[in-house]
Design a protein around this motif. Sequence first.
Motif, short mmCIF file in Angstrom:
data_model
loop_
_atom_site.label_atom_id
_atom_site.label_comp_id
_atom_site.label_asym_id
_atom_site.label_seq_id
_atom_site.Cartn_x
_atom_site.Cartn_y
_atom_site.Cartn_z
N PRO A 57 34.75 -27.35 -11.44
CA PRO A 57 35.90 -26.54 -11.03
C PRO A 57 37.06 -26.65 -12.03
CG PRO A 57 35.05 -27.83 -9.19
CD PRO A 57 34.34 -28.32 -10.41
N ALA A 58 37.59 -25.49 -12.44
CA ALA A 58 38.71 -25.43 -13.38
C ALA A 58 40.00 -25.27 -12.57
CB ALA A 58 38.53 -24.30 -14.38
N VAL A 59 40.43 -26.37 -11.97
CA VAL A 59 41.62 -26.35 -11.13
C VAL A 59 42.87 -26.50 -12.00
CG1 VAL A 59 42.82 -27.53 -9.24
CG2 VAL A 59 40.33 -27.32 -9.21
N PRO A 60 43.89 -25.67 -11.81
CA PRO A 60 45.12 -25.83 -12.60
C PRO A 60 45.69 -27.24 -12.45
CG PRO A 60 45.17 -23.74 -11.42
CD PRO A 60 43.97 -24.49 -10.92
N THR A 61 46.29 -27.74 -13.51
CA THR A 61 46.85 -29.09 -13.48
C THR A 61 47.88 -29.24 -12.37
OG1 THR A 61 46.50 -29.28 -15.88
CG2 THR A 61 48.06 -30.82 -14.87
N ALA A 62 48.65 -28.17 -12.11
CA ALA A 62 49.67 -28.24 -11.06
C ALA A 62 49.07 -28.40 -9.68
CB ALA A 62 50.54 -26.99 -11.10
N ASP A 63 47.78 -28.10 -9.53
CA ASP A 63 47.13 -28.19 -8.22
C ASP A 63 46.35 -29.48 -8.03
OD1 ASP A 63 48.15 -25.74 -7.57
OD2 ASP A 63 46.35 -24.62 -8.13
N LEU A 64 46.49 -30.42 -8.96
CA LEU A 64 45.82 -31.71 -8.82
C LEU A 64 46.63 -32.63 -7.92
CD1 LEU A 64 44.66 -32.40 -12.49
CD2 LEU A 64 43.31 -31.43 -10.62
N GLY A 65 45.93 -33.50 -7.19
CA GLY A 65 46.60 -34.49 -6.38
C GLY A 65 47.08 -35.65 -7.25
N PRO A 66 47.77 -36.63 -6.67
CA PRO A 66 48.29 -37.76 -7.45
C PRO A 66 47.21 -38.62 -8.08
CG PRO A 66 48.62 -38.11 -5.08
CD PRO A 66 48.19 -36.69 -5.26
N ASP A 67 45.98 -38.56 -7.54
CA ASP A 67 44.89 -39.34 -8.13
C ASP A 67 44.18 -38.59 -9.25
OD1 ASP A 67 43.57 -37.42 -6.64
OD2 ASP A 67 42.34 -38.83 -5.50
N GLY A 68 44.55 -37.34 -9.50
CA GLY A 68 43.91 -36.54 -10.53
C GLY A 68 42.81 -35.65 -10.03
N HIS A 69 42.40 -35.82 -8.77
CA HIS A 69 41.41 -34.93 -8.16
C HIS A 69 42.09 -33.63 -7.70
CE1 HIS A 69 37.68 -37.07 -8.08
NE2 HIS A 69 38.14 -38.10 -7.42
N PRO A 70 41.32 -32.54 -7.58
CA PRO A 70 41.89 -31.35 -6.96
C PRO A 70 42.42 -31.66 -5.56
CG PRO A 70 39.79 -30.83 -8.00
CD PRO A 70 39.94 -32.33 -8.05
N ALA A 71 43.51 -31.02 -5.18
CA ALA A 71 44.07 -31.22 -3.85
C ALA A 71 43.02 -30.92 -2.80
CB ALA A 71 45.29 -30.32 -3.66
N ARG A 72 43.01 -31.68 -1.71
CA ARG A 72 41.94 -31.60 -0.72
C ARG A 72 42.13 -30.41 0.21
NH1 ARG A 72 40.85 -38.04 0.54
NH2 ARG A 72 41.42 -38.74 -1.55
N GLY A 73 41.00 -29.98 0.78
CA GLY A 73 41.04 -28.91 1.76
C GLY A 73 40.54 -27.58 1.22
N GLY A 74 39.98 -27.56 -0.01
CA GLY A 74 39.37 -26.35 -0.53
C GLY A 74 37.90 -26.33 -0.14
N PHE A 75 37.03 -26.46 -1.15
CA PHE A 75 35.60 -26.50 -0.85
C PHE A 75 35.24 -27.76 -0.09
CE2 PHE A 75 31.32 -27.88 -2.49
CZ PHE A 75 30.58 -27.07 -1.63
N LEU A 76 35.75 -28.90 -0.55
CA LEU A 76 35.48 -30.17 0.13
C LEU A 76 36.44 -30.35 1.29
CD1 LEU A 76 34.87 -32.52 -2.93
CD2 LEU A 76 33.15 -31.65 -1.32
N PRO A 77 36.00 -31.03 2.36
CA PRO A 77 36.87 -31.21 3.52
C PRO A 77 38.06 -32.10 3.19
CG PRO A 77 34.86 -32.50 3.77
CD PRO A 77 34.66 -31.63 2.57
N PRO A 78 39.19 -31.92 3.89
CA PRO A 78 40.41 -32.69 3.60
C PRO A 78 40.37 -34.07 4.25
CG PRO A 78 40.84 -31.12 5.35
CD PRO A 78 39.41 -30.87 4.91
N VAL A 79 39.50 -34.93 3.76
CA VAL A 79 39.38 -36.28 4.33
C VAL A 79 40.63 -37.07 3.98
CG1 VAL A 79 38.01 -38.40 4.36
CG2 VAL A 79 36.88 -36.17 4.08
N PRO A 80 41.38 -37.60 4.96
CA PRO A 80 42.67 -38.25 4.70
C PRO A 80 42.55 -39.73 4.34
CG PRO A 80 42.35 -38.11 7.05
CD PRO A 80 41.13 -37.46 6.43
N LEU A 81 41.53 -40.08 3.55
CA LEU A 81 41.37 -41.46 3.09
C LEU A 81 41.68 -41.48 1.59
CD1 LEU A 81 38.12 -42.43 5.02
CD2 LEU A 81 40.43 -43.23 5.50
N PRO A 82 42.32 -42.53 1.08
CA PRO A 82 42.89 -42.47 -0.27
C PRO A 82 41.88 -42.54 -1.41
CG PRO A 82 43.29 -44.61 0.72
CD PRO A 82 42.71 -43.75 1.80
N ARG A 83 40.75 -43.20 -1.20
CA ARG A 83 39.82 -43.38 -2.31
C ARG A 83 38.59 -42.49 -2.15
NH1 ARG A 83 39.28 -49.83 -3.73
NH2 ARG A 83 41.24 -50.05 -4.84
#
Length: 280
Positions: A57-83
């Motif tokens: 996935p070519a996610v814009p840098t502005a849409d990355l979370g603080p860990d560097g992963h794409p922000a949750r809740g798109g294709f993958l479920p928004p699991v609210p665990l940090p790691r």
Amino acid sequence: MDLDIERLKGWIGREEASGEALTPALVARFNATFDRTSPSELGAIAPMLIHFCLGQPAVPTADLGPDGHPARGGFLPPVPLPRRMWAGGVLEVFEPIRIGGYVSRRSVIEDVSVKQGRSGTLCFVTLRHHVDCDGQHALTERQDIVYHDAPAPSESDASGTPHPAPEGAHRVQLTVAEPLLFRYSALTFNGHRIHYDSPYARTEELYPGLVIHGPLQATMLCQYAANLRGAAPRHFSFRSLAPIFGPGEMILHATPNGDAWKLWTSQPHGPISMEATAEW
């Protein structure tokens, strides 16, 4: 942490499609990263597990979370665990991927489940990837992702005394340096900061060092099995048992087991990090 598992299960069945041509330039960068050589001309068989580097996935840098992963809740479920970690996978290879071919991937979320482990709540997300090359089915891959709690600082310092890994009938010791980790992150377009940002890995996720990628270890084990047997395996499965940290030394172990080979990684005097099975 209590998770709304029924809401997360609503992601089961979701699909995502991606694709990318496998160019000789990408093969050259892949081989340079692993200090290996292989044919690079159009039509040649590509290195095993290079598909991990394609169609990411070519996610814009502005849409990355603080860990560097794409922000949750798109294709993958928004699991609210940090790691989030790649826990393992299983590959069935039907046809080789060839250089110059267009590699397409259809990904389906098959399952979402929650378990309680020694470190707290674990949420497992299972994906199935169907990978084609120029319209021919090349491989099917199951990918297991695990989300889990971060330990408290006191817990992160409690290392215990894990049993050291046994020695394989065949073994090779490698140096895993920062450039290798950075290059593999770039090849796979993986922004997860635990693999290249040492201050983040230590202070935010409380690891003792950079985390060596699970798929990087799997790629090395699969290539090692192919080198020992003289042929690429048709079935390859792997499972992460414990993190392995760099920069530093890492050992690849392999032992024949009937028609298959058992493989695993470790650091010197450390426990098994990843175990794998290769079959032909």
